[in-house]
Design a protein around this motif. Structure first.
Motif, mmCIF file in Angstrom:
data_model
loop_
_atom_site.group_PDB
_atom_site.id
_atom_site.type_symbol
_atom_site.label_atom_id
_atom_site.label_comp_id
_atom_site.label_asym_id
_atom_site.label_seq_id
_atom_site.Cartn_x
_atom_site.Cartn_y
_atom_site.Cartn_z
ATOM 1 N N ASN A 66 0.770 -1.270 0.084
ATOM 2 C CA ASN A 66 -0.012 -0.032 -0.120
ATOM 3 C C ASN A 66 0.715 1.192 -0.024
ATOM 4 O OD1 ASN A 66 -2.264 -1.559 0.073
ATOM 5 N ND2 ASN A 66 -2.583 -1.144 2.329
ATOM 6 N N ILE A 67 1.928 1.194 0.976
ATOM 7 C CA ILE A 67 2.689 2.385 0.816
ATOM 8 C C ILE A 67 3.615 2.811 -0.436
ATOM 9 C CG2 ILE A 67 4.900 3.292 2.238
ATOM 10 C CD1 ILE A 67 3.869 1.980 4.702
ATOM 11 N N MET A 68 4.131 1.615 -0.955
ATOM 12 C CA MET A 68 4.856 1.569 -2.325
ATOM 13 C C MET A 68 3.890 2.234 -3.344
ATOM 14 S SD MET A 68 7.743 1.183 -1.303
ATOM 15 C CE MET A 68 8.597 1.225 -2.567
ATOM 16 N N GLU A 70 1.378 3.992 -2.977
ATOM 17 C CA GLU A 70 1.279 5.486 -2.604
ATOM 18 C C GLU A 70 2.167 6.440 -3.084
ATOM 19 O OE1 GLU A 70 -1.326 7.621 -0.813
ATOM 20 O OE2 GLU A 70 -2.601 5.976 -0.095
ATOM 21 N N ILE A 71 3.421 5.988 -2.663
ATOM 22 C CA ILE A 71 4.717 6.808 -2.765
ATOM 23 C C ILE A 71 5.092 6.837 -4.231
ATOM 24 C CG2 ILE A 71 5.330 6.799 -0.433
ATOM 25 C CD1 ILE A 71 7.794 4.838 -1.535
ATOM 26 N N ALA A 72 4.407 5.876 -5.276
ATOM 27 C CA ALA A 72 4.881 5.674 -6.562
ATOM 28 C C ALA A 72 4.582 7.073 -7.179
ATOM 29 C CB ALA A 72 4.011 4.644 -7.230
ATOM 30 N N LEU A 74 4.460 9.962 -5.815
ATOM 31 C CA LEU A 74 4.916 11.232 -5.086
ATOM 32 C C LEU A 74 6.386 11.328 -5.207
ATOM 33 C CD1 LEU A 74 3.582 10.459 -1.489
ATOM 34 C CD2 LEU A 74 2.586 12.018 -2.983
ATOM 35 N N GLN A 75 6.862 12.521 -5.030
ATOM 36 C CA GLN A 75 8.333 12.863 -5.229
ATOM 37 C C GLN A 75 8.834 13.320 -3.652
ATOM 38 O OE1 GLN A 75 9.143 15.480 -8.211
ATOM 39 N NE2 GLN A 75 9.462 13.904 -9.666
ATOM 40 N N GLN B 19 13.487 3.720 -5.677
ATOM 41 C CA GLN B 19 12.075 3.904 -4.964
ATOM 42 C C GLN B 19 12.096 2.583 -4.166
ATOM 43 O OE1 GLN B 19 8.371 4.674 -6.598
ATOM 44 N NE2 GLN B 19 8.456 6.823 -5.356
ATOM 45 N N GLN B 20 12.354 1.372 -4.907
ATOM 46 C CA GLN B 20 12.282 0.139 -4.330
ATOM 47 C C GLN B 20 12.972 -0.269 -2.962
ATOM 48 O OE1 GLN B 20 9.919 -2.217 -4.791
ATOM 49 N NE2 GLN B 20 9.124 -0.696 -6.117
ATOM 50 N N VAL B 26 10.564 0.221 4.860
ATOM 51 C CA VAL B 26 9.325 0.015 5.401
ATOM 52 C C VAL B 26 9.151 -1.368 6.065
ATOM 53 C CG1 VAL B 26 6.766 -0.141 4.771
ATOM 54 C CG2 VAL B 26 8.113 1.525 3.661
ATOM 55 N N GLN B 52 0.637 3.942 7.857
ATOM 56 C CA GLN B 52 0.932 4.463 6.612
ATOM 57 C C GLN B 52 1.277 5.950 6.216
ATOM 58 O OE1 GLN B 52 -2.169 2.799 3.793
ATOM 59 N NE2 GLN B 52 -1.889 0.805 4.586
ATOM 60 N N PHE B 55 4.730 6.508 7.240
ATOM 61 C CA PHE B 55 5.823 5.963 6.178
ATOM 62 C C PHE B 55 5.843 7.042 5.073
ATOM 63 C CE2 PHE B 55 6.072 2.132 8.489
ATOM 64 C CZ PHE B 55 7.515 1.953 8.632
ATOM 65 N N ILE B 56 4.714 7.573 4.545
ATOM 66 C CA ILE B 56 4.651 8.323 3.257
ATOM 67 C C ILE B 56 4.902 9.612 3.982
ATOM 68 C CG2 ILE B 56 2.887 9.693 1.878
ATOM 69 C CD1 ILE B 56 1.261 7.188 2.272
ATOM 70 N N TYR B 59 9.010 9.151 3.536
ATOM 71 C CA TYR B 59 9.455 9.391 2.432
ATOM 72 C C TYR B 59 9.592 10.887 1.688
ATOM 73 C CZ TYR B 59 9.630 8.260 -2.523
ATOM 74 O OH TYR B 59 10.060 8.383 -3.911
ATOM 75 N N ARG B 60 8.321 11.559 2.064
ATOM 76 C CA ARG B 60 8.423 12.816 1.556
ATOM 77 C C ARG B 60 9.731 13.654 2.101
ATOM 78 N NH1 ARG B 60 6.426 15.401 -2.392
ATOM 79 N NH2 ARG B 60 5.436 17.122 -0.951
#
Lengths: 170, 193
Positions: A66-68, A70-72, A74-75, B19-20, B26, B52, B55-56, B59-60
């Motif tokens: 789910n997180i991956m 979502e961030i796909a 995003l920058q 990104q992976q 995570v 979630q 973590f978002i 990431y940002r």
């Protein structure tokens, strides 16, 4: 009660391995010789081990996916230090310093120094400093205009950043 | 998969466009973050949503992580602020450590959890249940210290307080946890002896 608390605090530090070597020796001896300390130590040690035995909770299986997802889209935001414009910070500082300095100069200019006690003498005779050219209508108007423009500019920047934040949240 | 890499290497990879690599981070921290979030929300669905979000956010903001502290410490700071914001949004009360009623409120919130306890007598479940009965402040500090492997200094950074204050809070939290266990699980504790 407070003695009990101190005993517990000292024992917790001992169990956590945070006691100084001297304190550790003292507590070792107390546990060895004193039944009350020994009993309390046993009690706290058991609680300590129980707390370590608590388990971490696991989220759902799809959590990482789910997180991956979502961030796909995003920058990564640029580092804060790269977008904090120092010119704006300096602009704000100059704005406030100008206002404070302006009020101070004006305030000092208004003081009637001659009405004070005559015991102490100020080396500078402020009454002789002529500040009237600084505070004639033209200068005050220019000063106020600059402040208003600066104020509006900063207010606009603030509103723009708020608007951007709201867009991001949406 | 780059699982053998340490946190800083993974972060460099993410910042470099891989990104992976973030999925590894995570996976590494999801249980810690979820457990901490659950200590605040007391509800799995909300905890998952908040985790979630954490973590978002992380990431940002990853470019802001300078490596001065451990990644986990930086991440738990985001956990702390996000959970507090979440509670505020939900208009739930954040109870003060000094509020004596906190335990009664926590008790009433978790009466459902305790109802299942008869069937769950294991040591681990008992401790987890007892922690869930604590206030979010107490549960957080115990989780950070015992499960998230954070030192007192690191916990102080996460919570934005002095190390000595952490020591005092941890001491109080442990005392309250023991009281909870004595009050609700006395028989189980005796069984373990």
């Amino acid at each position: 009660m407070s003695e009990q608390l101190t005993m517990e605090e000292r024992l917790w530090e001992y169990i956590d391995g945070m006691s100084t070597p001297e304190e550790k020796t003292v507590i070792d001896q107390l546990i060895e010789a004193n039944a009350e300390w020994r009993a309390k130590y046993g009690e706290l040690l058991e609680a300590h081990q129980l707390m370590f035995s608590s388990e971490l909770e696991e989220p759902s299986m799809r959590f990482t996916k789910n997180i991956m997802e979502e961030i796909a889209v995003l920058q990564i935001a640029p580092a804060a230090k790269s977008y904090i414009n120092k010119k704006i910070i300096w602009g704000i500082a100059i704005f406030f310093i100008t206002i404070i300095a302006g009020f101070l100069i004006y305030g000092i200019g208004q003081v009637k120094w001659s009405s004070g006690s005559d015991g102490t003498k100020i080396p500078v005779d402020f009454s002789k400093i002529d500040l009237s050219p600084m505070f004639n209508n033209t200068y005050i108007n220019i000063f106020m205009m600059l402040n208003v423009v600066l104020g509006l500019f900063l207010f606009d920047r603030y509103l723009a950043s708020k608007r951007r934040e709201r867009h991001k949240e949406a | 998969m780059s699982t053998g890499q340490n946190d800083n290497e993974l972060i460099s990879n993410v910042l470099g466009g891989d990104q992976q690599a973030y999925a590894v981070l995570v996976d590494r921290y999801k249980s810690y973050v979820f457990t901490l979030a659950l200590r605040f929300t007391k509800n799995r669905e909300d905890a998952e949503e908040v985790s979630q979000d954490i973590f978002i956010k992380a990431y940002r903001a990853l470019a802001d992580f300078r490596g001065a502290s451990k990644f986990s410490t930086w991440l738990y700071t985001i956990v702390n602020t996000t959970c507090i914001t979440f509670l505020r949004k939900k208009r739930l009360e954040v109870y003060s450590l000094d509020n004596e009623n906190v335990f009664e409120v926590a008790d009433s919130q978790d009466s459902g959890l305790r109802a299942n306890l008869v069937e769950q007598k294991s040591r681990v479940n008992m401790v987890n249940q007892a922690i869930s009965l604590l206030s979010s402040d107490d549960a957080e500090i115990i989780t950070l210290f015992y499960k998230a492997e954070q030192s007192l200094d690191e916990i102080a950074k996460v919570l934005g307080i002095e190390t000595n204050a952490v020591k005092v809070r941890l001491h109080r939290a442990r005392t309250r946890l023991r009281e909870k266990m004595q009050k609700h699980f006395a028989a189980e504790v005796n069984d373990l002896n």
